[in-house]
Write a protein that holds these residues in place. Structure first.
Motif, PDB file in Angstrom:
ATOM      1  N   VAL A   1      -7.670  -0.485  10.410  1.00 28.07           N
ATOM      2  CA  VAL A   1      -6.870   0.599  10.994  1.00 28.07           C
ATOM      3  C   VAL A   1      -5.421   0.158  11.174  1.00 28.07           C
ATOM      4  O   VAL A   1      -4.480   0.910  10.898  1.00 28.07           O
ATOM      5  CB  VAL A   1      -7.473   1.042  12.347  1.00 28.07           C
ATOM      6  N   LEU A   2      -5.233  -1.073  11.638  1.00 33.01           N
ATOM      7  CA  LEU A   2      -3.873  -1.596  11.847  1.00 33.01           C
ATOM      8  C   LEU A   2      -3.099  -1.656  10.529  1.00 33.01           C
ATOM      9  O   LEU A   2      -1.911  -1.295  10.467  1.00 33.01           O
ATOM     10  CB  LEU A   2      -3.965  -2.993  12.470  1.00 33.01           C
ATOM     11  N   LEU A   3      -3.762  -2.080   9.473  1.00 34.16           N
ATOM     12  CA  LEU A   3      -3.110  -2.152   8.166  1.00 34.16           C
ATOM     13  C   LEU A   3      -2.759  -0.767   7.646  1.00 34.16           C
ATOM     14  O   LEU A   3      -1.707  -0.571   7.017  1.00 34.16           O
ATOM     15  CB  LEU A   3      -4.025  -2.873   7.179  1.00 34.16           C
ATOM     16  N   PHE A   4      -3.622   0.205   7.908  1.00 38.75           N
ATOM     17  CA  PHE A   4      -3.342   1.577   7.499  1.00 38.75           C
ATOM     18  C   PHE A   4      -2.069   2.088   8.182  1.00 38.75           C
ATOM     19  O   PHE A   4      -1.190   2.663   7.532  1.00 38.75           O
ATOM     20  CB  PHE A   4      -4.522   2.485   7.850  1.00 38.75           C
TER      21      PHE A   4
ATOM     22  N   MET B   1      -7.044  -1.020  -3.707  1.00 37.58           N
ATOM     23  CA  MET B   1      -8.165  -1.189  -2.789  1.00 37.58           C
ATOM     24  C   MET B   1      -8.653  -2.628  -2.738  1.00 37.58           C
ATOM     25  O   MET B   1      -9.100  -3.102  -1.684  1.00 37.58           O
ATOM     26  CB  MET B   1      -9.307  -0.255  -3.185  1.00 37.58           C
ATOM     27  N   SER B   2      -8.584  -3.344  -3.847  1.00 37.27           N
ATOM     28  CA  SER B   2      -9.036  -4.743  -3.845  1.00 37.27           C
ATOM     29  C   SER B   2      -8.161  -5.586  -2.922  1.00 37.27           C
ATOM     30  O   SER B   2      -8.659  -6.464  -2.207  1.00 37.27           O
ATOM     31  CB  SER B   2      -9.022  -5.309  -5.260  1.00 37.27           C
ATOM     32  N   THR B   3      -6.854  -5.316  -2.914  1.00 30.94           N
ATOM     33  CA  THR B   3      -5.953  -6.034  -2.013  1.00 30.94           C
ATOM     34  C   THR B   3      -6.221  -5.658  -0.564  1.00 30.94           C
ATOM     35  O   THR B   3      -6.284  -6.519   0.322  1.00 30.94           O
ATOM     36  CB  THR B   3      -4.483  -5.732  -2.365  1.00 30.94           C
ATOM     37  N   LEU B   4      -6.401  -4.358  -0.290  1.00 31.18           N
ATOM     38  CA  LEU B   4      -6.629  -3.881   1.075  1.00 31.18           C
ATOM     39  C   LEU B   4      -7.914  -4.467   1.656  1.00 31.18           C
ATOM     40  O   LEU B   4      -7.927  -4.967   2.791  1.00 31.18           O
ATOM     41  CB  LEU B   4      -6.693  -2.348   1.074  1.00 31.18           C
ATOM     42  N   SER B   5      -9.001  -4.422   0.902  1.00 32.54           N
ATOM     43  CA  SER B   5     -10.280  -4.918   1.423  1.00 32.54           C
ATOM     44  C   SER B   5     -10.226  -6.409   1.708  1.00 32.54           C
ATOM     45  O   SER B   5     -10.758  -6.886   2.719  1.00 32.54           O
ATOM     46  CB  SER B   5     -11.404  -4.598   0.432  1.00 32.54           C
ATOM     47  N   SER B   6      -9.583  -7.158   0.827  1.00 30.22           N
ATOM     48  CA  SER B   6      -9.492  -8.607   1.016  1.00 30.22           C
ATOM     49  C   SER B   6      -8.627  -8.952   2.217  1.00 30.22           C
ATOM     50  O   SER B   6      -8.926  -9.899   2.959  1.00 30.22           O
ATOM     51  CB  SER B   6      -8.919  -9.253  -0.242  1.00 30.22           C
TER      52      SER B   6
ATOM     53  N   LEU C   1       0.830  -1.205   0.000  1.00 31.10           N
ATOM     54  CA  LEU C   1       0.000   0.000   0.000  1.00 31.10           C
ATOM     55  C   LEU C   1       0.865   1.256   0.000  1.00 31.10           C
ATOM     56  O   LEU C   1       0.562   2.242  -0.674  1.00 31.10           O
ATOM     57  CB  LEU C   1      -0.927   0.006   1.221  1.00 31.10           C
ATOM     58  N   TYR C   2       1.951   1.204   0.781  1.00 34.28           N
ATOM     59  CA  TYR C   2       2.877   2.344   0.791  1.00 34.28           C
ATOM     60  C   TYR C   2       3.451   2.596  -0.599  1.00 34.28           C
ATOM     61  O   TYR C   2       3.446   3.713  -1.098  1.00 34.28           O
ATOM     62  CB  TYR C   2       4.006   2.086   1.789  1.00 34.28           C
ATOM     63  N   VAL C   3       3.929   1.519  -1.234  1.00 31.75           N
ATOM     64  CA  VAL C   3       4.506   1.659  -2.569  1.00 31.75           C
ATOM     65  C   VAL C   3       3.442   2.141  -3.554  1.00 31.75           C
ATOM     66  O   VAL C   3       3.714   2.940  -4.451  1.00 31.75           O
ATOM     67  CB  VAL C   3       5.125   0.322  -3.030  1.00 31.75           C
TER      68      VAL C   3
END
Length: 477
Positions: A376-379, A341-346, A134-136
């Motif tokens: 939140v933790l992933l963010f 977003m598809s990776t984050l939600s999954s 996500l950072y990249v």
């Protein structure tokens, strides 16, 4: 640029609609995590492809053919082989019981300790790996937003992009559950495939006086269409040597699509084994042609920018911001957002699932609370590189992007041992220690000997399988 912003706002509104539209259907835990197994296998297939495709794929795959050729397709061929093995060998076991988390299958065979160990390693891998991804992903997005007229530092723009992306994704993941995630994934897959096809057509149309046939002949004359690498280099990188590439791709796919809960969840969410096998094998074929599309983009960009000095990893981003007119620029930015977003939600949904079932947290917290927590933790995990010194940042980036290669091999060995008829010659706790030791051994060998990523997964598999075999021989004697 106002039309590009309108396109992005419209995209976010559609995503919100999906989240709240499906929110009312999540009554029970199985609804939230598997959508009652009611979703058609074709939608699950596209969701699986969208989930495993990050914005790095969208922006980075073209760089491979820009600086080299089509040899990456060897790995994609290995993906198809690996998924076929999972579909025919491992998948029947996952459908034989009433399990929601694939790690429950290991728990039923070997006890709670290996089940929790796998879940914990999966959690750390996802938080580190997907947080870094996500950072990249925020970097090119921030770069594009800067060119769209936002006069703020790239770092601040990156954090803003991550914040907006995370808030929107967390909301529809928490309220809509798995059903909303799947259908949003399908929408996002359509968006970024459209973006890729549009970019390909635009490049062809702007090649100037050269006809498409002339361009193809030029690429052929300089070896850009090369797929198979038969030459083994005794001193250099052999990641794409045909044997290593196909074998490595197969092992990676067995690990990711046979043992990684985030991806397996889409397969066991279908109604029966046959549909699950269609999802697995079909997704490998779709991914192959998806890679082919973006590799074609990279090779045509090589002709388009002939003679210009542009870093390979930035060439597609450079083309997008320099050549794509409004409002299509907004569509391509939305495509990059969609892939992230598809990776984050999954990840949010699968982390919530594993802690609900493998750690029994469903006794204390609802699926939505767990999803909110991990969102939140992933963010915050994605923000870590912004606050590291440059040398540390490089280290964590490399670790985050390759961490799955170190854990997949031992994970495959766990599931193949669970599939076998024989019981373990050791206790569940000792087996968990063997599993961790295998990961550390693979990590040490990979870093110490600078092994190609295509060899890391087989090494991890052989290490754990070998430790258990030795323990079995000692017990016999």
């Amino acid at each position: 640029m106002i039309w590009d912003l309108i396109v992005l706002v419209f995209y976010f509104l559609v995503v919100f609609y999906f989240g709240f539209h499906f929110a009312k259907k999540n009554q029970k835990e199985e609804d939230f995590y598997l959508a009652k197994k009611e979703i058609h296998w074709l939608f699950l297939l596209l969701s699986l492809v969208a989930t495993e495709t990050s914005s790095l794929t969208f922006l980075s795959i073209p760089s491979l053919s820009y600086k080299s050729d089509f040899r990456f397709l060897e790995i994609a061929m290995g993906y198809i082989i690996g998924r076929t093995i999972v579909a025919l060998y491992l998948l029947p076991s996952y459908f034989s019981g009433n399990t929601i988390s694939v790690y429950e299958y290991v728990g039923n065979r070997f006890g709670k300790s290996p089940q929790k160990t796998l879940s914990f390693v999966f959690t750390i891998s996802r938080l580190l790996g997907d947080g870094i991804r996500l950072y990249v992903s925020s970097l090119p997005i921030a770069f594009l937003l800067e060119r769209m007229g936002f006069s703020i530092s790239p770092e601040i723009l990156g954090i803003i992009a991550l914040t907006i992306l995370s808030i929107v994704t967390i909301i529809y993941s928490v309220f809509g559950g798995f059903r909303a995630i799947v259908f949003t994934d399908v929408l996002q897959w359509i968006i970024y495939i459209f973006g890729g096809v549009f970019a390909l057509v635009l490049i062809v149309s702007q090649l100037g006086g050269s006809t498409l046939m002339d361009t193809l002949q030029k690429l052929d004359s300089i070896g850009k269409w090369k797929v198979f690498v038969f030459d083994y280099n005794q001193t250099g990188d052999n990641s794409y040597f045909i044997l290593f590439a196909i074998l490595g791709g197969a092992f990676i796919s067995i690990g990711s699509h046979g043992t990684d809960l985030m991806l397996v969840q889409r397969v066991i969410a279908t109604k029966n084994l046959l549909s699950g096998q269609k999802i697995l094998i079909g997704s490998g074929i779709v991914v192959f042609f998806q890679f082919l599309l973006f590799l074609c983009i990279g090779s045509l960009l090589y002709v388009f920018y002939d003679g210009k000095s542009i870093p390979a990893d930035k060439v597609f981003s450079h083309f997008i911001i320099s050549e794509v007119p409004s409002p299509f620029l907004g569509i391509l930015v939305a495509a990059i957002l969609a892939s992230a977003m598809s990776t984050l939600s999954s990840t949010i949904n699968s982390l919530s699932l594993t802690w609900a079932r493998d750690w029994d947290m469903d006794k204390w917290f609802s699926p939505r609370v767990l999803s909110l927590f991990f969102g939140v933790l992933l963010f915050f995990a994605s923000l870590i590189p912004y606050f590291l010194v440059e040398t540390w940042e490089k280290g964590i980036l490399e670790m985050g992007l390759t961490i799955f290669s170190y854990t997949l091999g031992p994970s495959i060995a766990v599931f193949f041992l669970a599939k076998g008829k024989r019981d373990l010659p050791i206790s569940g706790r000792v087996f968990s220690l063997f599993f961790i030791l295998s990961i550390l051994t693979t990590l040490a060998m990979g870093i110490g000997w600078k092994l190609s990523f295509t060899l890391l997964v087989p090494i991890g598999f052989v290490t754990l399988y070998g430790l258990v075999t030795i323990a079995r021989l000692i017990k016999k004697n």
